[in-house]
Design a protein around this motif. Structure first.
Motif, PDB file in Angstrom:
ATOM      1  N   ALA A  43       0.841  -1.206   0.000  1.00  0.00           N
ATOM      2  CA  ALA A  43       0.000   0.000   0.000  1.00  0.00           C
ATOM      3  C   ALA A  43       0.870   1.248   0.000  1.00  0.00           C
ATOM      4  N   CYS A  44       0.353   2.290  -0.650  1.00  0.00           N
ATOM      5  CA  CYS A  44       0.976   3.603  -0.630  1.00  0.00           C
ATOM      6  C   CYS A  44      -0.142   4.625  -0.742  1.00  0.00           C
ATOM      7  N   SER A  45       0.193   5.882  -0.536  1.00  0.00           N
ATOM      8  CA  SER A  45      -0.803   6.948  -0.617  1.00  0.00           C
ATOM      9  C   SER A  45      -0.117   8.212  -1.090  1.00  0.00           C
ATOM     10  N   SER A  46      -0.798   8.976  -1.924  1.00  0.00           N
ATOM     11  CA  SER A  46      -0.214  10.245  -2.368  1.00  0.00           C
ATOM     12  C   SER A  46      -0.011  11.173  -1.178  1.00  0.00           C
ATOM     13  N   LYS A  47      -0.801  11.026  -0.130  1.00  0.00           N
ATOM     14  CA  LYS A  47      -0.645  11.842   1.078  1.00  0.00           C
ATOM     15  C   LYS A  47       0.489  11.348   1.971  1.00  0.00           C
ATOM     16  N   ARG A  50       6.571   9.572   0.331  1.00  0.00           N
ATOM     17  CA  ARG A  50       7.342   8.496  -0.296  1.00  0.00           C
ATOM     18  C   ARG A  50       7.219   7.179   0.478  1.00  0.00           C
ATOM     19  N   SER A  51       6.270   7.070   1.419  1.00  0.00           N
ATOM     20  CA  SER A  51       6.128   5.874   2.259  1.00  0.00           C
ATOM     21  C   SER A  51       5.363   4.765   1.553  1.00  0.00           C
ATOM     22  N   ILE A  52       5.828   3.537   1.774  1.00  0.00           N
ATOM     23  CA  ILE A  52       5.173   2.333   1.280  1.00  0.00           C
ATOM     24  C   ILE A  52       5.142   1.339   2.426  1.00  0.00           C
ATOM     25  N   VAL A  53       4.026   0.636   2.581  1.00  0.00           N
ATOM     26  CA  VAL A  53       3.950  -0.438   3.573  1.00  0.00           C
ATOM     27  C   VAL A  53       3.587  -1.731   2.855  1.00  0.00           C
ATOM     28  N   LEU A  90      -1.991 -11.715   8.839  1.00  0.00           N
ATOM     29  CA  LEU A  90      -2.301 -10.411   8.256  1.00  0.00           C
ATOM     30  C   LEU A  90      -2.892 -10.628   6.863  1.00  0.00           C
ATOM     31  N   LEU A  91      -4.034 -10.001   6.606  1.00  0.00           N
ATOM     32  CA  LEU A  91      -4.763 -10.230   5.362  1.00  0.00           C
ATOM     33  C   LEU A  91      -4.596  -9.104   4.347  1.00  0.00           C
ATOM     34  N   ASP A  92      -4.511  -7.839   4.824  1.00  0.00           N
ATOM     35  CA  ASP A  92      -4.405  -6.708   3.901  1.00  0.00           C
ATOM     36  C   ASP A  92      -3.917  -5.490   4.683  1.00  0.00           C
ATOM     37  N   VAL A  93      -3.470  -4.467   3.967  1.00  0.00           N
ATOM     38  CA  VAL A  93      -2.980  -3.248   4.607  1.00  0.00           C
ATOM     39  C   VAL A  93      -3.321  -2.052   3.726  1.00  0.00           C
ATOM     40  N   THR A  94      -3.533  -0.906   4.363  1.00  0.00           N
ATOM     41  CA  THR A  94      -3.700   0.360   3.660  1.00  0.00           C
ATOM     42  C   THR A  94      -3.057   1.448   4.505  1.00  0.00           C
ATOM     43  N   LEU A  95      -2.769   2.572   3.891  1.00  0.00           N
ATOM     44  CA  LEU A  95      -2.240   3.728   4.616  1.00  0.00           C
ATOM     45  C   LEU A  95      -3.330   4.774   4.742  1.00  0.00           C
ATOM     46  N   THR A  96      -3.452   5.346   5.913  1.00  0.00           N
ATOM     47  CA  THR A  96      -4.360   6.469   6.103  1.00  0.00           C
ATOM     48  C   THR A  96      -3.532   7.623   6.635  1.00  0.00           C
ATOM     49  N   CYS A  97      -3.762   8.799   6.071  1.00  0.00           N
ATOM     50  CA  CYS A  97      -2.922   9.943   6.390  1.00  0.00           C
ATOM     51  C   CYS A  97      -3.762  11.185   6.656  1.00  0.00           C
ATOM     52  N   SER A 100      -1.610  16.446   3.495  1.00  0.00           N
ATOM     53  CA  SER A 100      -0.410  16.120   2.737  1.00  0.00           C
ATOM     54  C   SER A 100       0.844  16.412   3.555  1.00  0.00           C
ATOM     55  N   GLY A 101       1.700  15.391   3.655  1.00  0.00           N
ATOM     56  CA  GLY A 101       2.932  15.532   4.429  1.00  0.00           C
ATOM     57  C   GLY A 101       2.733  15.319   5.921  1.00  0.00           C
ATOM     58  N   GLY A 102       1.494  15.031   6.337  1.00  0.00           N
ATOM     59  CA  GLY A 102       1.208  14.829   7.755  1.00  0.00           C
ATOM     60  C   GLY A 102       1.476  13.398   8.202  1.00  0.00           C
ATOM     61  N   GLN A 103       1.109  13.100   9.425  1.00  0.00           N
ATOM     62  CA  GLN A 103       1.305  11.781  10.021  1.00  0.00           C
ATOM     63  C   GLN A 103       0.452  10.733   9.310  1.00  0.00           C
ATOM     64  N   CYS A 104       1.034   9.582   9.028  1.00  0.00           N
ATOM     65  CA  CYS A 104       0.309   8.477   8.413  1.00  0.00           C
ATOM     66  C   CYS A 104       0.394   7.259   9.314  1.00  0.00           C
ATOM     67  N   MET A 105      -0.606   6.381   9.180  1.00  0.00           N
ATOM     68  CA  MET A 105      -0.542   5.122   9.908  1.00  0.00           C
ATOM     69  C   MET A 105      -1.080   4.011   9.022  1.00  0.00           C
ATOM     70  N   ALA A 106      -0.562   2.812   9.281  1.00  0.00           N
ATOM     71  CA  ALA A 106      -1.011   1.636   8.531  1.00  0.00           C
ATOM     72  C   ALA A 106      -2.222   1.038   9.236  1.00  0.00           C
ATOM     73  N   LEU A 107      -3.258   0.758   8.469  1.00  0.00           N
ATOM     74  CA  LEU A 107      -4.416   0.036   8.978  1.00  0.00           C
ATOM     75  C   LEU A 107      -4.316  -1.378   8.427  1.00  0.00           C
ATOM     76  N   VAL A 108      -4.319  -2.357   9.327  1.00  0.00           N
ATOM     77  CA  VAL A 108      -4.082  -3.740   8.940  1.00  0.00           C
ATOM     78  C   VAL A 108      -5.323  -4.581   9.201  1.00  0.00           C
ATOM     79  N   LEU A 109      -5.778  -5.282   8.180  1.00  0.00           N
ATOM     80  CA  LEU A 109      -6.855  -6.245   8.335  1.00  0.00           C
ATOM     81  C   LEU A 109      -6.198  -7.558   8.732  1.00  0.00           C
ATOM     82  N   HIS A 110      -6.618  -8.108   9.863  1.00  0.00           N
ATOM     83  CA  HIS A 110      -6.015  -9.352  10.325  1.00  0.00           C
ATOM     84  C   HIS A 110      -7.098 -10.314  10.786  1.00  0.00           C
TER      85      HIS A 110
END
Length: 118
Positions: A43-47, A50-53, A90-97, A100-110
């Protein structure tokens, strides 16, 4: 018929698809903390800048794309541990931010020990 044709037809019958290259995309070599790691989601996000999880069956990883876009490899590192998902499939992951340029966190479906998806 050529043998390659049979192989392609057999792959289609079995539901196996060849990987597709996105238009305008480029292959990037990756390295992982464990040599036999098999990532299952990305997962990645334009917000997220350059982070990828990425996840494997039991682990969460993070990487940073270089700012200049010239690097042709990506190094994934284990993300800090999270007690809520430790040892869970772990089944899936997405980034929520935030903005733009602010704090992001990974949301994990498990999947928990009872087999429920959380």
């Amino acid at each position: 018929p050529q043998s390659g044709h049979h192989g392609s037809h057999a792959s289609q019958l079995l539901g196996v698809r060849e990987p597709e290259i996105l238009a305008g995309g480029q292959k990037v070599a990756t390295s992982w903390p464990h040599t036999l790691e098999q990532p299952t989601s990305l997962a990645c996000s334009s917000k997220a800048g350059r982070s990828i999880v990425a996840t494997s069956r039991f682990d969460l990883y993070a990487a940073q794309l270089p700012d200049d876009g010239t690097q042709d490899s990506l190094t994934f590192l284990e993300a800090p541990p999270c007690a809520h998902i430790e040892g869970q499939p772990l089944l899936d992951v997405t980034l929520t931010c935030g903005r733009s340029g602010g704090q992001c966190m990974a949301l994990v479906l498990h999947q928990d020990a009872r087999g429920e998806r959380l």
